[in-house]
Design an enzyme around this catalytic site. Sequence first.
Site, PDB file in Angstrom:
ATOM      1  N   HIS A 116      -3.122   6.637   4.288  1.00 47.33           N
ATOM      2  CA  HIS A 116      -1.581   6.757   4.612  1.00 47.33           C
ATOM      3  C   HIS A 116      -1.113   8.055   4.071  1.00 47.33           C
ATOM      4  O   HIS A 116      -1.759   8.580   3.092  1.00 47.33           O
ATOM      5  CB  HIS A 116      -0.680   5.545   4.033  1.00 47.33           C
ATOM      6  CG  HIS A 116      -1.134   4.098   4.692  1.00 47.33           C
ATOM      7  ND1 HIS A 116      -1.791   4.129   5.765  1.00 47.33           N
ATOM      8  CD2 HIS A 116      -0.444   3.047   4.290  1.00 47.33           C
ATOM      9  CE1 HIS A 116      -1.802   2.838   5.932  1.00 47.33           C
ATOM     10  NE2 HIS A 116      -0.736   2.055   5.186  1.00 47.33           N
ATOM     11  N   CYS A 153       0.887  -1.374  -0.103  1.00 47.29           N
ATOM     12  CA  CYS A 153      -0.021   0.199  -0.083  1.00 47.29           C
ATOM     13  C   CYS A 153       1.001   1.082  -0.028  1.00 47.29           C
ATOM     14  O   CYS A 153       0.528   2.308  -0.666  1.00 47.29           O
ATOM     15  CB  CYS A 153      -0.794  -0.113   1.079  1.00 47.29           C
ATOM     16  SG  CYS A 153      -0.107  -0.263   2.847  1.00 47.29           S
TER      17      CYS A 153
END
Length: 441
Positions: free
Chosen positions: A347, A232
């Site tokens: 994130h 990710c």
Amino acid sequence: SALIPWCVGVLEIVDSMIQGPANPSLLMQAYPLAQTGVAAAPAKALQTTPAQFAKRSCGSGITLPVACASVFALQALAHGRRQKRAHCQHSRRQASAVTVKAGSVDCVGIIGCSGAVGKEMLKCMEDRGFPTKSVKLFAKRSAGQVVESAKFGQITIEPFSVESAQDCEIVLMAVSGGFSTEWAKQIAGGPKNTVVVDNSSAWRYNDEVPLVVPEINGEKISSSSLIANPNCTTAIGAMALWPLHQKYKLKKVLMSTYQAASGAGAEGMAELETGVSEWAKTGICPKPEFFAHQLPFNVIAHIDAFQENGYTKEEMKVTWELQKIFQLSDNVKISCTAVRVPTLRAHSESITVETEQPVPPNEARELLCGAEGVKVVDDPDKKLYPLPLNATGQSDVEVGRIRQSLVFGENGLEFFVSGDQLLRGAALNAVIIAEKVAAAR
């Protein structure tokens, strides 16, 4: 002016906590305030000055910074829950910049459908109108349960078997690396020439398995029946780095990450929520189960296992995967420090690059404005820059704080990105790969 009632209410609660014995349960009074952003009743003007606050906090069981941090943490928690409720009512997602003229397949399978990424895979397929007649869902603990899908109807979750998975032309895997190592190649191929898209790290560094971000190296999809989804952190950063590399050629990449609890899956998100709630009630955070240390009101510079070189595996994944996806030479150096932060989802990354060619910030900004899967949010005068709260639920990666590097001069650029870890960093990337597979059928 709309913030004044909210701020006064917060200060009243903090004032009460400082005047009396430590009583974290008072924080719960702030929860309706955090949920609505409006004081429940007109608050009286606060008579205490900042200096008096500071003086009275000395010797108190709880300090002003901790009290304020707790209130704002509750606000963030409430914001996340509001987003969850909103998502149940209607989809908030924007379509990805990548549009695929998809063919049709008879069946797509999702292994690990009950986890955070597996659930998002199904939602992405629904939102994007994936061209399949049916969907099969596989999970061990949830086998037998029925999932209601607006697009695909009632789906009964099955226990996994190779034979049942090979009834599908495409299988998305949201499972552990160990499971994928054992089963992915056994599923791939078969009577329907099944293509497996694996979200684990099991196959990313295998030279025979393409590691794909569709906007960057989507042409590799047709070459294999097993395709790896990147980590990710890598996928989010790559969206901004790729257009810069194409034009200016990367020499060095220095990255620091601010990774949400969602990186540890649904269990990690639940641990953060429970920790904040328990601290507010009792003043004590439960012992962590999924993180190395307490995550509420803390940051943890440790994600995945430490390696012999002092980096963690999470940090090395960025190096290894960017090298493979971008086909970089060994002369391009990449370093990352990965940090877990107490946000629920999405994130963020601070990135500094050195390039072979001069990289003027305004020119780079225009370049990124036209890049697929990227949304430039960069107007500091209006306090506009990437935020994980804003990136949550969005397909595009937000990029901002674009500026010339003081270290590398005209051949250097610094910027900040935020992207949804469960979408761009996992489920959405896998579904776009699957769309391209379907289009080629």
